[in-house]
Scaffold this motif. Structure first.
Motif, short mmCIF file in Angstrom:
data_model
loop_
_atom_site.label_atom_id
_atom_site.label_comp_id
_atom_site.label_asym_id
_atom_site.label_seq_id
_atom_site.Cartn_x
_atom_site.Cartn_y
_atom_site.Cartn_z
N ARG A 61 1.27 -1.24 -0.01
CA ARG A 61 -0.06 0.03 0.31
C ARG A 61 0.86 1.28 -0.21
NH1 ARG A 61 -2.42 -0.99 5.47
NH2 ARG A 61 -2.02 1.22 5.90
N ASP A 62 1.87 1.80 -0.84
CA ASP A 62 2.30 2.55 -1.25
C ASP A 62 1.72 3.83 -2.05
OD1 ASP A 62 3.73 4.39 -2.14
OD2 ASP A 62 6.10 3.27 -2.85
N PRO A 63 1.31 4.87 -1.26
CA PRO A 63 0.17 5.75 -2.40
C PRO A 63 0.94 6.63 -2.74
CG PRO A 63 1.00 6.51 -0.38
CD PRO A 63 1.27 5.15 -0.20
N ALA A 98 6.47 -2.47 2.35
CA ALA A 98 7.11 -3.88 2.78
C ALA A 98 8.81 -3.56 3.23
CB ALA A 98 7.62 -4.54 1.91
N GLN A 99 9.57 -3.38 4.37
CA GLN A 99 10.47 -2.59 4.92
C GLN A 99 11.74 -3.59 3.89
OE1 GLN A 99 10.61 0.34 6.63
NE2 GLN A 99 8.59 -0.04 5.42
N PHE A 100 11.48 -4.94 4.13
CA PHE A 100 12.67 -6.31 3.83
C PHE A 100 12.04 -6.92 3.72
CE2 PHE A 100 13.21 -5.47 8.64
CZ PHE A 100 13.44 -6.84 9.37
N TYR A 127 20.31 -3.32 0.43
CA TYR A 127 19.38 -1.90 1.56
C TYR A 127 21.01 -1.52 2.32
CZ TYR A 127 16.81 1.26 3.78
OH TYR A 127 16.24 2.50 4.17
N HIS A 128 20.99 -2.99 3.62
CA HIS A 128 21.44 -2.70 4.71
C HIS A 128 23.27 -2.38 4.88
CE1 HIS A 128 17.83 -3.96 6.96
NE2 HIS A 128 17.90 -3.77 7.03
N GLU A 129 24.06 -3.18 3.31
CA GLU A 129 24.88 -2.35 3.57
C GLU A 129 25.51 -1.20 3.04
OE1 GLU A 129 26.99 -5.69 1.16
OE2 GLU A 129 26.75 -7.44 2.74
N GLY A 143 15.11 0.58 13.80
CA GLY A 143 14.48 -0.43 14.80
C GLY A 143 15.16 -2.14 14.14
N ASP A 144 15.06 -2.01 13.17
CA ASP A 144 15.19 -3.46 12.97
C ASP A 144 16.53 -4.27 12.90
OD1 ASP A 144 16.64 -3.50 10.29
OD2 ASP A 144 14.50 -2.33 10.07
N GLY A 145 17.21 -3.34 13.23
CA GLY A 145 19.33 -3.58 13.32
C GLY A 145 19.88 -4.49 12.27
N VAL A 178 19.73 8.13 8.55
CA VAL A 178 18.57 7.41 8.86
C VAL A 178 17.78 7.14 7.85
CG1 VAL A 178 16.07 9.13 8.74
CG2 VAL A 178 17.84 10.64 8.69
N ASP A 179 17.31 5.38 8.95
CA ASP A 179 17.01 4.58 8.18
C ASP A 179 15.20 4.00 8.06
OD1 ASP A 179 15.66 2.31 6.57
OD2 ASP A 179 16.96 0.71 8.10
N SER A 180 14.37 5.68 8.14
CA SER A 180 12.89 5.98 7.76
C SER A 180 12.02 4.79 6.99
CB SER A 180 12.85 6.92 8.15
OG SER A 180 13.12 7.36 6.21
N THR A 181 11.06 5.38 7.25
CA THR A 181 9.65 4.25 6.35
C THR A 181 9.72 5.59 5.38
OG1 THR A 181 8.30 5.67 7.89
CG2 THR A 181 8.61 2.66 8.32
N ASP A 182 9.11 4.97 4.58
CA ASP A 182 8.65 6.41 3.43
C ASP A 182 8.58 7.58 3.76
OD1 ASP A 182 8.81 4.13 2.11
OD2 ASP A 182 7.23 3.51 1.35
N PRO A 183 8.71 8.79 3.31
CA PRO A 183 8.60 10.38 4.14
C PRO A 183 6.86 10.75 3.76
CG PRO A 183 9.53 10.45 1.88
CD PRO A 183 9.41 8.65 1.96
N1 AG3 Z 1 13.50 1.62 5.69
C1 AG3 Z 1 12.88 1.74 4.13
C2 AG3 Z 1 11.64 0.57 3.64
C3 AG3 Z 1 11.26 2.07 2.17
C4 AG3 Z 1 10.20 0.94 1.11
N2 AG3 Z 1 9.49 1.93 0.82
C5 AG3 Z 1 8.54 1.30 -0.57
N3 AG3 Z 1 8.53 -0.18 -0.75
N4 AG3 Z 1 8.05 1.98 -0.44
C6 AG3 Z 1 13.80 -0.08 5.10
C7 AG3 Z 1 13.84 -0.49 6.58
C8 AG3 Z 1 15.20 -1.45 6.88
N5 AG3 Z 1 15.64 -1.42 8.44
#
Ligand code: AG3
Length: 274
Positions: free
Chosen positions: A9-11, A53-55, A63-65, A87-89, A156-161
């Protein structure tokens, strides 16, 4: 193959990314967001926050590397690192592969994400117990305001802005980031897909340019995120970041000095778009 699909659900994305689901493992509503963990036949477990989905376990390393090693290897001596979100580490695990790092502070607003990762994603949560780690559960924007001249690298490893993370891409936030960095500090943040979220990338680059003397952009292809080239934006006070200054001796799966440079290569293309 499963017939049940999770549809993202990415708007802002013009297409819908989906994963096959073999089993839902956890569903909860934290104070800040919806949390979902499911098992996907080819991807392992997947963490979803607010429908995005975050990962997935199979490809999280990419992504993390790239979030961690590009800024850390571009800095001559990254001793003190701040992670906002994450926060997932996963980013923390990569940051602590650098023996130069003496202190890594992780500030995530949502304690439930940390707990969920400890329970379902032990291979990401490995560094929570490291003695160099400090974990704080609070708003990254508020934390940033109180810290000056303290960090070599801020990630800054955030969710979508959008929603809770929207304050983390504003000019005001970048000013606080600038002040929280030491004189030669480097900021990076995940800033969405160059193809599917172009307006967002453009806006963030614009805000960063108001604050940092060196602003850049690199990409990594992350199979779990719809949008092919996923952007990571850079704000640096002194160093150029396109080439690594130091070699990382710890093992990585994809990151290398060559891949570091490669991530910046399509600059003429980015420039045309931005
Ligand atoms: N944080 C960013 C995920 C962004 C995904 N966005 C998207 N698919 N629209 C990931 C956190 C992993 N540590």
């Amino acid at each position: 193959m499963s017939d049940v699909y999770f549809i993202e659900r990415d708007p802002y994305a013009p297409i819908r990314h989906c994963y096959p689901v073999s089993k839902v493992l956890y569903e909860a509503k934290s104070e800040y967001q919806d949390i979902l963990v499911f098992e996907s036949p080819k991807f392992g477990k997947v963490l979803v926050l607010d429908g995005v989905a975050q990962f997935d376990e199979k490809f999280e390393f990419i992504y993390h590397e790239f979030m961690a090693h590009v800024p850390l290897c571009a800095h001559p001596n990254p001793e003190t690192v701040l992670i906002i979100g994450g926060g997932d580490g996963g980013v923390l695990r990569e940051v602590l592969k650098h023996p130069e790092v003496k202190r890594a502070v992780l500030v995530d607003i949502d304690k439930e994400v940390i707990e969920t990762s400890k329970k379902f994603f032990p291979t990401l949560a490995v560094a929570f117990e490291d003695e160099r780690t400090e974990i704080l559960c609070e708003d990254g924007f508020a934390y940033m305001q109180r810290h000056k001249n303290e960090f070599d690298v801020i990630i800054v490893d955030s969710t979508d802005p959008v929603g809770i993370a929207s304050s983390l891409t504003t000019e005001q936030f970048f000013k606080y980031v600038y002040e929280a960095l030491k004189d030669d500090g480097i900021y990076v943040g995940q800033t969405e897909s160059i193809y599917y979220h172009l307006e967002i990338v453009r806006k963030i680059q614009h805000e960063l340019k108001k604050v940092f003397p060196v602003v850049d952009l690199y990409t990594a292809v992350i199979p779990g995120y719809a949008g092919y080239w996923w952007t990571i934006s850079v704000g640096s006070k002194k160093y150029q970041v396109r080439e690594p200054l130091r070699e990382l001796k710890a093992p990585t799966k994809l990151y290398s000095a060559d891949m570091h440079k490669h991530a910046f290569l399509p600059q003429s293309f980015y420039k045309k778009l931005l």
